[in-house]
Design a protein around this motif. Structure first.
Motif, mmCIF file in Angstrom:
data_model
loop_
_atom_site.group_PDB
_atom_site.id
_atom_site.type_symbol
_atom_site.label_atom_id
_atom_site.label_comp_id
_atom_site.label_asym_id
_atom_site.label_seq_id
_atom_site.Cartn_x
_atom_site.Cartn_y
_atom_site.Cartn_z
ATOM 1 N N ILE A 33 0.843 -1.197 0.000
ATOM 2 C CA ILE A 33 0.000 0.000 0.000
ATOM 3 C C ILE A 33 0.877 1.245 0.000
ATOM 4 C CG2 ILE A 33 -1.819 1.259 1.189
ATOM 5 C CD1 ILE A 33 -2.666 -1.461 0.054
ATOM 6 N N PRO A 34 0.756 2.108 -1.019
ATOM 7 C CA PRO A 34 1.571 3.323 -1.064
ATOM 8 C C PRO A 34 1.023 4.400 -0.136
ATOM 9 C CG PRO A 34 0.050 3.303 -2.905
ATOM 10 C CD PRO A 34 -0.146 1.994 -2.186
ATOM 11 N N LEU A 35 1.880 5.311 0.253
ATOM 12 C CA LEU A 35 1.446 6.478 1.011
ATOM 13 C C LEU A 35 1.027 7.564 0.022
ATOM 14 C CD1 LEU A 35 4.132 6.783 3.836
ATOM 15 C CD2 LEU A 35 1.822 5.833 4.001
ATOM 16 N N LEU A 36 -0.192 8.048 0.161
ATOM 17 C CA LEU A 36 -0.700 9.145 -0.660
ATOM 18 C C LEU A 36 -1.176 10.233 0.281
ATOM 19 C CD1 LEU A 36 -2.846 7.059 -3.205
ATOM 20 C CD2 LEU A 36 -0.512 7.916 -3.534
ATOM 21 N N ASP A 37 -0.705 11.431 0.062
ATOM 22 C CA ASP A 37 -1.035 12.534 0.962
ATOM 23 C C ASP A 37 -0.606 12.196 2.395
ATOM 24 O OD1 ASP A 37 -2.083 15.147 1.263
ATOM 25 O OD2 ASP A 37 -3.951 14.344 2.105
#
Length: 259
Positions: A33-37
């Motif tokens: 899971i990528p970090l977004l914001d």
């Protein structure tokens, strides 16, 4: 269906759906899971939309295999909703917090309604109120109005039109009469000239299955677009180009300028 391609046959769409399922399930258990914001929440939310579309796609295929057609409409409509969510959140990760606020707002209304039904067992709304407060600065009209959410993404107004077409067979009411009846010569005993039909074929089946392809492809492309390595990009866009959806996918996921 699109300006780039004719509506595919049911068999053609199902073949593409199987390929999309293959792309998605090839990565089962390997979701990073990528970090977004600055938070994993948007990535989690986008991944869930694609996973749900995969489940809905498998259900649609099974219904068709069982010669059940009209019941695919609400499942495909739901897939389209998930796809629009995924694309919107990929382009605007803060939209997830707006959607969390909207979900909590709806939960607050439900809690109030349940309290009226069961005044002797009032709901604990403190946790809902905390969610509303924590996300109050992220309220967006798109989170509350699906048409606005569609318009927030490229080609979105077209998707909203598809949604309205699918809605006719997704709700109880008069529109279902068109699917469950057909015109026959009028007689004295049947002056309306209407004959009831069991297990109807669904007049918009080919269109609906084509929309399922679009929804799955859009959501998968949205997920790929937020990953640092874009692991499915080449295969996904090659498939999209082969069925005339490459332009739509690139515009929706911000890849048009780099294509």
């Amino acid at each position: 269906m699109t300006s780039e391609a004719e509506v595919p046959s049911a068999d053609e769409s199902i073949a593409v759906l199987h390929r999309l399922l293959g792309i998605w399930h090839a990565r089962d258990g390997g979701a990073g899971i990528p970090l977004l914001d600055g938070t994993p929440m948007p990535g989690i939310a986008i991944h869930v939309q694609v996973e749900h579309i995969a489940e809905l796609t498998a259900s649609v295929i099974e219904l068709i295999r069982s010669n059940i057609y009209l019941s695919t409409a609400p499942l495909i409509r739901l897939s389209l909703e998930c796809a629009v969510n995924a694309v919107w959140w990929a382009s605007d990760p803060t939209g997830v917090r707006a959607s969390v606020h909207e979900a909590a707002r709806q939960s607050r209304h439900l809690a109030s309604a349940m309290a009226r039904l069961r005044p002797d067992a009032p709901a604990d709304t403190a946790s809902i109120d905390r969610i509303l407060s924590a996300n109050a600065d992220f309220v967006k009209t798109e989170a509350r109005v699906f048409e606005r959410r569609c318009r927030a993404i490229p080609d979105g107004q077209r998707l909203y039109t598809y949604y309205r077409i699918l809605s006719e067979a997704s709700h109880g009411g008069v529109p279902l009469l068109n699917e469950y009846s057909r015109q026959v010569p009028a007689t004295t005993s049947n002056p309306e000239g209407v004959e009831l039909v069991q297990r109807p074929h669904y007049d918009h089946l080919e269109f609906a299955l084509g929309t399922q392809v679009i929804s799955f492809a859009l959501a998968l492309a949205a997920w790929d677009s937020v990953l640092p390595s874009h692991p499915d990009e080449a295969e996904l866009y090659e498939l999209a180009d082969s069925i005339g959806l490459g332009g739509m996918l690139r515009r929706a996921t911000g890849r048009a300028a780099t294509a």
